[in-house]
Design an enzyme around this catalytic site. Structure first.
Site, PDB file in Angstrom:
ATOM      1  N   ARG A 237      47.947  41.428  34.368  1.00  0.00           N
ATOM      2  CA  ARG A 237      46.717  40.902  34.872  1.00  0.00           C
ATOM      3  C   ARG A 237      46.813  39.091  34.983  1.00  0.00           C
ATOM      4  O   ARG A 237      47.644  38.720  34.463  1.00  0.00           O
ATOM      5  CB  ARG A 237      45.690  40.975  33.885  1.00  0.00           C
ATOM      6  CG  ARG A 237      45.180  42.519  34.051  1.00  0.00           C
ATOM      7  CD  ARG A 237      44.347  42.819  35.266  1.00  0.00           C
ATOM      8  NE  ARG A 237      43.866  44.044  35.310  1.00  0.00           N
ATOM      9  CZ  ARG A 237      44.280  45.073  35.742  1.00  0.00           C
ATOM     10  NH1 ARG A 237      45.541  45.159  36.198  1.00  0.00           N
ATOM     11  NH2 ARG A 237      43.747  46.219  35.645  1.00  0.00           N
ATOM     12  N   GLU A 266      41.412  37.566  42.544  1.00  0.00           N
ATOM     13  CA  GLU A 266      41.962  38.151  43.765  1.00  0.00           C
ATOM     14  C   GLU A 266      40.707  38.252  44.845  1.00  0.00           C
ATOM     15  O   GLU A 266      39.744  38.607  44.050  1.00  0.00           O
ATOM     16  CB  GLU A 266      42.610  39.372  43.220  1.00  0.00           C
ATOM     17  CG  GLU A 266      43.801  39.169  42.260  1.00  0.00           C
ATOM     18  CD  GLU A 266      44.175  40.696  41.511  1.00  0.00           C
ATOM     19  OE1 GLU A 266      43.764  41.640  41.876  1.00  0.00           O
ATOM     20  OE2 GLU A 266      45.219  40.335  40.823  1.00  0.00           O
ATOM     21  N   HIS A 285      48.296  42.938  44.617  1.00  0.00           N
ATOM     22  CA  HIS A 285      48.088  43.895  43.310  1.00  0.00           C
ATOM     23  C   HIS A 285      48.114  45.480  43.892  1.00  0.00           C
ATOM     24  O   HIS A 285      47.233  46.223  43.913  1.00  0.00           O
ATOM     25  CB  HIS A 285      46.590  43.555  42.936  1.00  0.00           C
ATOM     26  CG  HIS A 285      46.247  44.073  41.660  1.00  0.00           C
ATOM     27  ND1 HIS A 285      45.208  43.639  40.847  1.00  0.00           N
ATOM     28  CD2 HIS A 285      46.795  45.231  41.032  1.00  0.00           C
ATOM     29  CE1 HIS A 285      45.270  44.554  39.799  1.00  0.00           C
ATOM     30  NE2 HIS A 285      46.262  45.378  39.701  1.00  0.00           N
TER      31      HIS A 285
HETATM   32  C1  DGY Z   1      45.643  48.984  36.880  1.00  0.00           C
HETATM   33  O1  DGY Z   1      45.659  50.342  37.120  1.00  0.00           O
HETATM   34  O2  DGY Z   1      45.116  48.360  36.154  1.00  0.00           O
HETATM   35  C2  DGY Z   1      46.705  48.424  37.963  1.00  0.00           C
HETATM   36  O3  DGY Z   1      46.543  46.985  37.715  1.00  0.00           O
HETATM   37  C3  DGY Z   1      46.339  49.185  39.388  1.00  0.00           C
HETATM   38  O4  DGY Z   1      47.169  48.882  40.311  1.00  0.00           O
END
Ligand code: DGY
Length: 322
Positions: A237, A266, A285
């Site tokens: 993240r 984002e 992402h």
């Molecule tokens: C998640 O599933 O947490 C991912 O970041 C999505 O792509």
């Protein structure tokens, strides 16, 4: 009749079974998150909400939905949800683990290679008509094969990432809240304390979930401890990183480059300073974004919703409700 809200448009074919047991409302947008006001208003009478990682499921939200039994997040990460408060209110939170592990590790590994070998920059050079011919160091990058990688977070995605690294003859170090002896045994990975991982790795790869403990973990001090030709990859993240410090580290050649699939806020605008740095590769992402995996994630959310509505235990809860 139970009422379900899905906060982004998903293909109708997933909804047939759910519609047998609930009224289903869906926000009719693929690309844009549901505005906060609409999310609050349309959730008030729902029993189950299927959310995206862009929806903030905080105290205000949870307090405004008296009938809510479950929030089911279309992601493995759930740092957008106040899980403890939901548990206090008896609301179960579910995520989509396992089905996205390999796809996300594959994207992370690809991003590492793409960043190291300057693939985006090289392709752009050709496209911009600036390729004047072969030369010995034209777009020369950094090898991945045989190098040392330090994986921060040895959960399922970290392990799947490590498996790919062993195929490239890499030495794999990892740091995790707790030792993972099975992974050490099966994958030949070695535990390192955080400072050692940072100092020894040619590639530092963040796959960890975001928690209060890991927020802003990668700051100026950490980037300074990395090798000057280290490459930082983030598929966890954006909140793990102090982004000004990363920009400073790349600009001032304290590290070589960064590949980021996730950002603190984002999406970013086209004038974001990261986008002026050829040594920073930014993706939108897309860690788990293959059609097969997104299908599986949606199906898992729908199955979880059906279990909750039928009064059964959901398949992938992340909190214990009283
Ligand atoms: C998640 O599933 O947490 C991912 O970041 C999505 O792509």
């Amino acid at each position: 009749m139970n009422k379900v809200l899905i906060t982004r448009e998903v293909p109708e074919r997933f909804l047939t079974d759910l519609k047998q047991v609930a009224d289903v409302e869906m926000y009719p947008e693929q690309q844009k998150p549901m505005p906060r006001e609409a999310l609050l208003a349309q959730s008030k009478d729902k029993t189950v909400v299927i959310t995206m990682l862009s929806d903030q499921i905080d105290k205000e939200y949870l307090d405004s939905c008296p009938d809510l039994k479950a929030v089911i997040n279309l992601a493995v990460g759930y740092d957008n949800i106040d899980v403890d408060y939901a548990a206090q209110k008896g609301i179960v939170i579910c995520n989509t683990p396992d089905v996205l592990t390999e796809t996300t590790a594959e994207l992370g590994f690809t991003l590492m290679v793409v960043t190291a070998r300057r693939i985006i920059e090289a392709a752009a050079m050709v496209q911009d008509g600036e390729w004047t011919g072969w030369s010995p160091y034209l777009m020369a990058g950094k090898d991945v094969y045989g190098k040392t990688v330090g994986i921060y977070g040895m959960g399922a995605i970290g392990q799947a990432f490590a498996r790919r690294c062993t195929g490239f003859g890499m030495t794999v170090l990892y740091h995790n809240r707790s030792r993972h002896e099975q992974a050490e045994h099966e994958l030949g990975v070695t535990y390192a304390d955080f400072d050692e991982l940072i100092a020894r790795s040619d590639y530092v790869v963040c796959t960890a979930p975001l928690t209060e403990e890991t927020r802003n973990k990668f700051d100026q001090q950490v980037f300074k401890q990395m090798k000057s030709d280290a490459i930082f990859i983030n598929i966890g993240r954006g909140g793990h990183v102090v982004e000004e410090d990363l920009l400073h580290a790349v600009k001032n050649q304290e590290i070589l480059a960064a590949g980021l699939d996730v950002l603190a806020a984002e999406p970013i605008d086209s004038d974001h300073p990261f986008l002026n740095e050829p040594n920073i590769v930014v993706l939108p992402h897309i860690g788990s974004a293959s059609v097969e995996t997104r299908d599986a994630m949606i199906q898992l959310c729908i199955d979880n919703a059906r279990y909750v509505i039928n009064g059964e235990h959901p398949l992938t809860p992340v909190n214990k409700t009283r």
